[in-house]
Design an enzyme around this catalytic site. Structure first.
Site, PDB file in Angstrom:
ATOM      1  N   SER A 168       1.015  -1.331  -0.108  1.00 23.16           N
ATOM      2  CA  SER A 168      -0.211   0.364   0.191  1.00 23.16           C
ATOM      3  C   SER A 168       0.853   1.457  -0.302  1.00 23.16           C
ATOM      4  O   SER A 168       1.789   1.950  -1.093  1.00 23.16           O
ATOM      5  CB  SER A 168      -0.953   0.352   0.669  1.00 23.16           C
ATOM      6  OG  SER A 168      -2.039   1.090   1.101  1.00 23.16           O
ATOM      7  N   HIS A 169       0.822   1.902   0.759  1.00 21.90           N
ATOM      8  CA  HIS A 169       1.088   3.272   0.722  1.00 21.90           C
ATOM      9  C   HIS A 169       3.057   2.480   1.302  1.00 21.90           C
ATOM     10  O   HIS A 169       4.365   3.556   0.982  1.00 21.90           O
ATOM     11  CB  HIS A 169       1.117   4.099   2.389  1.00 21.90           C
ATOM     12  CG  HIS A 169       1.314   5.486   2.206  1.00 21.90           C
ATOM     13  ND1 HIS A 169       1.202   6.677   3.458  1.00 21.90           N
ATOM     14  CD2 HIS A 169       2.631   6.124   1.327  1.00 21.90           C
ATOM     15  CE1 HIS A 169       1.982   7.946   3.027  1.00 21.90           C
ATOM     16  NE2 HIS A 169       2.231   7.281   2.294  1.00 21.90           N
ATOM     17  N   ASP A 180     -15.169 -12.338   6.744  1.00 19.61           N
ATOM     18  CA  ASP A 180     -14.182 -11.290   6.811  1.00 19.61           C
ATOM     19  C   ASP A 180     -14.655  -9.687   7.370  1.00 19.61           C
ATOM     20  O   ASP A 180     -15.102  -9.180   5.839  1.00 19.61           O
ATOM     21  CB  ASP A 180     -12.482 -10.892   5.824  1.00 19.61           C
ATOM     22  CG  ASP A 180     -12.090 -10.553   6.152  1.00 19.61           C
ATOM     23  OD1 ASP A 180     -11.861  -9.217   6.507  1.00 19.61           O
ATOM     24  OD2 ASP A 180     -10.533 -10.193   5.085  1.00 19.61           O
ATOM     25  N   ASP A 211      -8.289  -3.340  -5.767  1.00 15.10           N
ATOM     26  CA  ASP A 211      -8.808  -4.024  -4.608  1.00 15.10           C
ATOM     27  C   ASP A 211      -9.271  -3.783  -3.555  1.00 15.10           C
ATOM     28  O   ASP A 211      -9.663  -4.149  -3.007  1.00 15.10           O
ATOM     29  CB  ASP A 211      -6.860  -4.553  -4.442  1.00 15.10           C
ATOM     30  CG  ASP A 211      -6.100  -3.260  -3.816  1.00 15.10           C
ATOM     31  OD1 ASP A 211      -6.889  -2.234  -3.923  1.00 15.10           O
ATOM     32  OD2 ASP A 211      -4.983  -3.647  -2.770  1.00 15.10           O
ATOM     33  N   HIS A 256      -7.336  -5.267  -0.715  1.00 12.36           N
ATOM     34  CA  HIS A 256      -5.896  -4.390  -0.698  1.00 12.36           C
ATOM     35  C   HIS A 256      -5.791  -5.298   0.605  1.00 12.36           C
ATOM     36  O   HIS A 256      -4.123  -5.095   1.360  1.00 12.36           O
ATOM     37  CB  HIS A 256      -6.641  -3.247  -0.332  1.00 12.36           C
ATOM     38  CG  HIS A 256      -5.191  -2.734   0.249  1.00 12.36           C
ATOM     39  ND1 HIS A 256      -4.308  -1.935  -1.690  1.00 12.36           N
ATOM     40  CD2 HIS A 256      -4.782  -2.387   0.999  1.00 12.36           C
ATOM     41  CE1 HIS A 256      -3.409  -1.421  -1.074  1.00 12.36           C
ATOM     42  NE2 HIS A 256      -3.510  -1.361   0.495  1.00 12.36           N
ATOM     43  N   ASP A 281      -6.520  -8.498   1.887  1.00 14.07           N
ATOM     44  CA  ASP A 281      -5.839  -9.984   1.178  1.00 14.07           C
ATOM     45  C   ASP A 281      -4.634  -9.843   1.212  1.00 14.07           C
ATOM     46  O   ASP A 281      -3.125 -10.461   1.612  1.00 14.07           O
ATOM     47  CB  ASP A 281      -6.492 -10.286   0.585  1.00 14.07           C
ATOM     48  CG  ASP A 281      -8.296 -11.278   0.564  1.00 14.07           C
ATOM     49  OD1 ASP A 281      -7.974 -11.097   1.925  1.00 14.07           O
ATOM     50  OD2 ASP A 281      -8.689 -11.343  -0.345  1.00 14.07           O
TER      51      ASP A 281
END
Length: 325
Positions: free
Chosen positions: A122-123, A250, A269, A291, A293
């Protein structure tokens, strides 16, 4: 004609034996189809240490739950030296990058290694790119997982709905700064500066474009292509998912299904568009995972019908190993 009475116990035993035989046969067949090297000692043993870097609102661990859930231990099990870093849960890419650079230097000093293999989610993708850009001599490879390399529509929506200076933006920043501080404290990262507005700006399309102009290494020059595989001695890779909702158990999947609406139908995602995630050599940008996962969250509740995320990290470690990295 006289029919013998059916012995239910014998019949049940016969059925169970057939079922067991079928399952064992399927298991043996599956084992024969697996690459032999994936079971060999040293499969993940890279030349340089692997450094994992979390994304926005990320953490190293909260109690028994790791951000990269079960990933670091699986990599270590077959030879990899793995270090999980802690940077600001929410801040600009440059601030997080400088924090990471300090930790990379510490890891190199402690291990005696010349370089590291950076893997960021991600970031964490732009964060590791920053380090590779300013200190390529310390980095062997960069692997961006669901990385926000060309911005996120979700960040654009946040900035559009709550422009800087508005009351709603003030409330938003207060809440998200508070959340990031709590996460940082619980995971042992207290003391790190938090600035969620700076984070959102960094992750926006405009912010990412500005960052890419200063740090263009590995970024595709076309809308949805591949970037340079190697720049200044650093190898660049990326992979990501394209299925926001993957597991009914989830509790966070519904939220990702909602945020995915920001992408207007483009593959994503849940938080990052597939095309935005692409960097260097693109392994795949359409795994049927979301994202979270991508880091085996929430606690391993991922798509059962897709390659397990832990396996993807192991494969990448082996890929780096085979390249002498």
């Amino acid at each position: 004609m006289i029919h013998k009475p059916i012995d239910l116990a014998v019949l049940l035993e016969t059925i169970l034996k057939k079922i067991l035989t079928t399952w064992l046969g399927a298991l043996l067949l599956a084992l024969t189809l697996l690459p032999g090297s994936s079971w060999a000692a040293g499969y993940t043993e890279t030349k340089y240490p692997i450094v994992l870097v979390h994304g926005l609102f990320g953490f190293d661990n909260i109690g028994p739950v790791d951000y990269f859930y079960g990933i670091s231990s699986s990599l270590r099990a077959d030879g990899a030296k793995v270090y999980v870093t802690q940077v600001s849960a929410a801040n600009s890419t440059e601030v997080r990058g400088e924090q990471l650079l300090t930790q990379v230097k510490q890891i190199l000093a402690a291990t005696g290694a010349a370089k590291v293999n950076l893997i960021g989610h991600s970031h964490g993708g732009p964060t590791i790119r920053y380090v590779a850009s300013v200190r390529p001599d310390l980095v062997a490879s960069v692997t961006s997982v669901g990385g926000v390399n060309k911005g996120s529509a979700v960040a654009d929506v946040i900035l559009g709905v709550a422009p800087p200076g508005s009351l709603s933006n003030t409330v938003l920043v207060s809440v998200t700064n508070g959340l990031s501080s709590v996460i940082s404290f619980l995971s042992g990262g207290s003391g790190l500066s938090q600035d969620s507005l700076a984070a959102v700006k960094s992750l926006s399309t405009a912010g990412s474009l500005k960052f890419n102009q200063a740090h263009p290494e590995g970024v595709p020059t076309t809308a949805c292509g591949e970037g340079a595989y190697t720049v200044r001695g650093v190898s660049y890779f990326s992979w990501s998912g394209a299925k926001p909702y993957t597991n009914v158990f989830d509790i966070l999947d519904p939220a990702l299904a909602l945020t995915s609406l920001a992408f207007s139908g483009a593959n994503n995602d849940g938080l990052v568009a597939s095309c935005s995630s692409r960097l260097g050599r693109v392994i795949r940008d359409n795994y049927a995972i979301n994202h979270l996962d991508e880091v085996n969250q929430t606690i391993g509740l991922v798509n059962l019908f897709e390659t397990n995320p832990v396996t993807l990290y192991r494969q990448q470690a082996n890929r780096l190993r085979n390249l002498g990295l």
